[in-house]
Enzyme design. Structure first.
Site, mmCIF file in Angstrom:
data_model
loop_
_atom_site.group_PDB
_atom_site.id
_atom_site.type_symbol
_atom_site.label_atom_id
_atom_site.label_comp_id
_atom_site.label_asym_id
_atom_site.label_seq_id
_atom_site.Cartn_x
_atom_site.Cartn_y
_atom_site.Cartn_z
ATOM 1 N N ASP A 81 32.482 16.376 5.148
ATOM 2 C CA ASP A 81 33.341 16.917 4.090
ATOM 3 C C ASP A 81 32.632 16.921 2.747
ATOM 4 O O ASP A 81 33.072 17.599 1.812
ATOM 5 C CB ASP A 81 34.622 16.077 3.980
ATOM 6 C CG ASP A 81 35.651 16.441 5.034
ATOM 7 O OD1 ASP A 81 35.493 17.480 5.697
ATOM 8 O OD2 ASP A 81 36.617 15.672 5.204
ATOM 9 N N CYS A 97 35.320 19.450 13.994
ATOM 10 C CA CYS A 97 35.384 18.725 12.735
ATOM 11 C C CYS A 97 36.256 17.498 12.958
ATOM 12 O O CYS A 97 37.201 17.538 13.751
ATOM 13 C CB CYS A 97 35.984 19.616 11.641
ATOM 14 S SG CYS A 97 36.156 18.817 10.031
ATOM 15 N N ASP A 108 39.963 20.397 13.753
ATOM 16 C CA ASP A 108 39.825 19.188 12.946
ATOM 17 C C ASP A 108 40.495 17.998 13.622
ATOM 18 O O ASP A 108 41.359 18.142 14.494
ATOM 19 C CB ASP A 108 40.435 19.421 11.560
ATOM 20 C CG ASP A 108 39.736 18.628 10.465
ATOM 21 O OD1 ASP A 108 39.024 17.662 10.792
ATOM 22 O OD2 ASP A 108 39.911 18.972 9.282
#
Length: 747
Positions: free
Chosen positions: A550, A528, A480
């Site tokens: 998301d 991500c 992420d």
């Protein structure tokens, strides 16, 4: 023969029977562009494709005795500013502290089989002889003593050309690069519609379209990431082009940081496309014998509309960009604990979730944020990549072992590029954070960014992550990046090198990916960035799938996944079923609709299986079994967009197997219609007209031509009167049909 050279008139023709790209050496030694589009037969001379019209009195010309030779009116391959061309250039370079008008002239060329890699950068690749051919054209600026190499790769089986450039300092003086584009392309006219993918967090990659007009139209990012807001993709389509017909040119920049892609339409209606690293805030110092390599630009030509363009990108990335081991590897159905627990979990809770999920047919358990340091909320511990023994007193290895004992694979969430001011790592190394030590700085999600332009920090993160991978034997990592870069300053770069920071940062990210994927090739990485904030082909080179957004709401995902499909294959899109009310929109949709959208991607779940009813558990078991049955088709099939969510209340798409023997169709209706039309069908695409097909849930069979010309009958919709005969109704309707050839030759 993919590359043909007319030596007598110094012309170059790249063609594979699907596309042609032609350019030549002009009389001033620079490169002129002749043609890009549908494949042309080779001929001994293409000079007639460049017109030398006498310019107006306002134009400047290169030669005293030839007023028609003006770079203002000639199409070029890699233009510079300042020598009769007043448009924005592809290159700007000079000796340090000395002004110069670049003048790169033709020196030589070479032809290579295949495609060489780009050092330190992700790029498309080949593995076998003959899959592609590469033309390298070398130009020199003799005053600068600099050598410019333009790389052109044409793929044998795809209507695709990949371009990049590199600049070598062959002299003794330091050079300063202010601008070096991956590609520049001059079209002969502006008769195009400009299409790009725009948005923001939770509504990424919405399709935007407008006509080209005089001036500059651009998309870009200055965030240190490709961004939620503008994807590094644009298409130019002829006004009459549709999904299925007409001419379209598609462009993607294989890069994950600051970029610009723009089209400048001049006063003669010539459209110049440039794509590359954004020149704002960029300046690169090039010492003697050093080389700067640009990321590459992938260019697609389609004569079969937007869908033809998309299929070309999909096929190229599946075969020549994603890691080879994931080309045919099946991606597991996963469950992520984030929306089930957020930061509130312990070992027993996680193991129970995994056991319950395994009973439903789910294959991979992913532990998201909160397992490390003292991470009980988003204000601390990023950078402290060691287990939180308060939550997991037996350690991360124990949890991983118990998860795997349930029959599940194990995966972990990392955010390696970030550091929390409240962390052990920050207290020990405050200078590792990006920004000025003695000036204010901004926070995003209560965190700062680690300085990945510094190799020692990259190496530190590699050691930490590699140790956890070895300890847990994990098979998946969600990588992420939840904030963009501000106060872009590195304490280890000199003042005159700060313009190098953004590029050096992303090279550090690529380096960490390279180290980890090389040592752990069987670990599936999913990229991500707060959802879809770094969904780009540069990331795809290392991580074959990305969290698309998301926002897991099925209705919002229709637009997100539809737009994403313009440039990216379905099997690159992380698409999951989540709990309702949805955590991003508070919308409640049927469980069936949530799955019917998520099937068209890499399928998974974002919910707590311990809170499901028995009816929901039964339905999810059926969903998991359905996806397992069809995921090879999702991975390998040809994708067709049928109904556009940006144009109406319905969305539809389908996947067709390469041999046209089976297909998977998704149809969605957002809001109910009062007293709807009695005859409702969905026209399909990509089928064999002569094959006989049987659709799931329907008694009758159909020829392929009937399904494409007339359509597949949809279930009967409630019309406000006869509820007993209605097969569907209400808001958020959806249907997924499986279509299979029966083998019959006649009906």
């Amino acid at each position: 023969m993919l590359i043909q050279v007319n030596q007598d008139n110094q012309q170059f023709h790249l063609t594979n029977g699907k596309v042609s790209y032609i350019f030549h050496v002009m009389k001033n030694g620079q490169l002129g562009h002749l043609y890009y589009g549908k494949a042309l037969r080779h001929r001994s001379d293409f000079s007639h494709l460049q017109a030398y019209d006498v310019p107006t009195a306002a134009s400047c010309h290169v030669y005293e005795d030839d007023p028609a030779f003006s770079l203002e009116t000639l199409r070029q391959e890699y233009p510079a500013y300042g020598n009769s061309d007043f448009r924005e250039p592809a290159i700007s370079v000079s000796k340090a502290s000395e002004a110069h008008v670049p003048n790169f002239t033709y020196e030589s060329f070479r032809i290579l089989d295949g495609k060489p890699g780009l050092e330190g950068l992700p790029a498309t690749y080949t593995e076998e002889e003959g899959q592609a051919g590469t033309l390298q054209v070398i130009l020199k600026d003799h005053y600068l003593q600099a050598e410019l190499t333009l790389n052109y790769t044409i793929f044998r089986d795809h209507p695709v050309i990949a371009r990049s450039a590199s600049l070598k300092n062959a002299g003794e003086d330091q050079l300063v690069i202010d601008r070096l584009m991956g590609a520049s392309l001059d079209f002969p006219d502006k008769d195009f519609r400009f299409i790009h993918l725009a948005g923001t967090w939770s509504r990424e990659r919405h399709v935007k379209e407008r006509a080209l007009e005089t001036g500059i139209q651009s998309i870009s990012s200055l965030r240190g990431a490709s961004s939620h807001h503008h994807n590094p993709f644009l298409a130019l389509k002829r006004p009459d082009a549709t999904e299925r017909s007409g001419e379209v040119f598609g462009f993607q920049f294989v890069y994950s940081s600051n970029f610009i892609m723009q089209v400048e339409v001049d006063h003669y209606d010539v459209a110049r496309l440039t794509a590359g690293i954004h020149p704002f805030g960029f300046q690169w110092n090039l010492g003697p014998e050093q080389i700067f390599q640009t990321p590459e630009v992938v260019m697609v030509h389609s004569g079969e509309g937007l869908n033809g363009m998309s299929q070309a990108f999909h096929d190229l990335y599946r075969e020549h960009l994603i890691p080879a081991q994931w080309r045919k590897g099946e991606r597991p159905i996963l469950i992520n604990n984030w929306e089930a627990t957020y930061f509130d979990f312990n070992e027993d809770k996680l193991v129970n979730i995994a056991k319950s999920a395994r009973e439903l047919g789910i294959e991979l358990f992913v532990l998201d944020d909160g397992w490390f340091g003292k991470r009980n909320d988003d204000t601390s511990s990023l950078g402290d990549w060691h287990v939180d023994y308060d939550k997991l007193p037996n350690g991360i290895e124990s949890l991983a072992r118990k998860i795997k004992e349930t029959g599940m694979q194990f995966g972990l969430w990392f955010e390696p590029e970030m550091i929390s001011p409240n962390s052990e790592l920050y207290r020990e190394h405050p200078d590792w954070a990006v920004g000025f030590a003695d000036r204010p700085h901004t926070l995003g999600r209560n965190q700062r960014v680690l300085d990945f332009s510094r190799p020692e920090i990259v190496e530190y993160l590699y050691e930490k992550m590699a140790a956890i991978i070895r300890e847990t034997g994990l098979s998946y990592i969600k990588w992420d990046m939840n904030r963009n870069i501000t106060e872009a300053y590195s304490s280890r770069l000199a003042a005159n090198q700060q313009g190098e920071f953004f590029h050096r940062y992303i090279l550090g990210v690529y380096d960490l990916y390279e180290k980890l994927t090389k040592e752990f090739p069987d670990v599936l990485f999913e990229s991500c960035a707060g959802g879809g904030g770094r969904f780009d082909p540069g990331m795809m080179y290392y991580a074959p799938q990305a969290w698309a957004s998301d926002d897991t709401d099925a209705i919002e995902r229709l637009k997100i996944q539809y737009g994403t499909s313009y440039a990216y294959p379905l099997y690159s899109m992380g698409s999951h079923v989540s709990a309702v009310p949805n955590h991003q929109t508070l919308r409640t949709t049927p469980l069936s609709t949530r799955a019917n959208v998520a099937y068209f991607g890499t399928f998974g779940y974002e919910l707590d299986p311990l809170k499901l009813t028995e009816e929901e558990r039964t339905e999810i078991k059926e969903q998991a079994a359905f996806y397992k049955k069809h995921r090879k088709l999702v991975r390998d099939g040809q994708f067709y967009r049928l109904l556009n969510p940006f144009a109406g209340n319905e969305t539809a798409w389908m996947i067709v197997s390469r041999d046209q023997s089976e297909a998977l169709i998704g149809w969605y209706k957002v809001l109910a219609t009062a007293n709807p039309s009695k005859q409702q069908t969905l026209r399909l695409d990509g089928l064999d007209p002569s094959k006989v097909y049987q659709a799931s849930g329907l008694a009758q069979s159909f020829y392929g031509d009937e399904l494409m010309a007339v359509g597949l009958p949809l279930p009967t919709e409630f019309n406000g009167v006869n509820r007993q005969k209605a097969e569907r109704g209400g808001d958020f309707q959806s249907q997924v049909f499986y279509l299979q050839s029966t083998g019959a030759s006649k009906l």
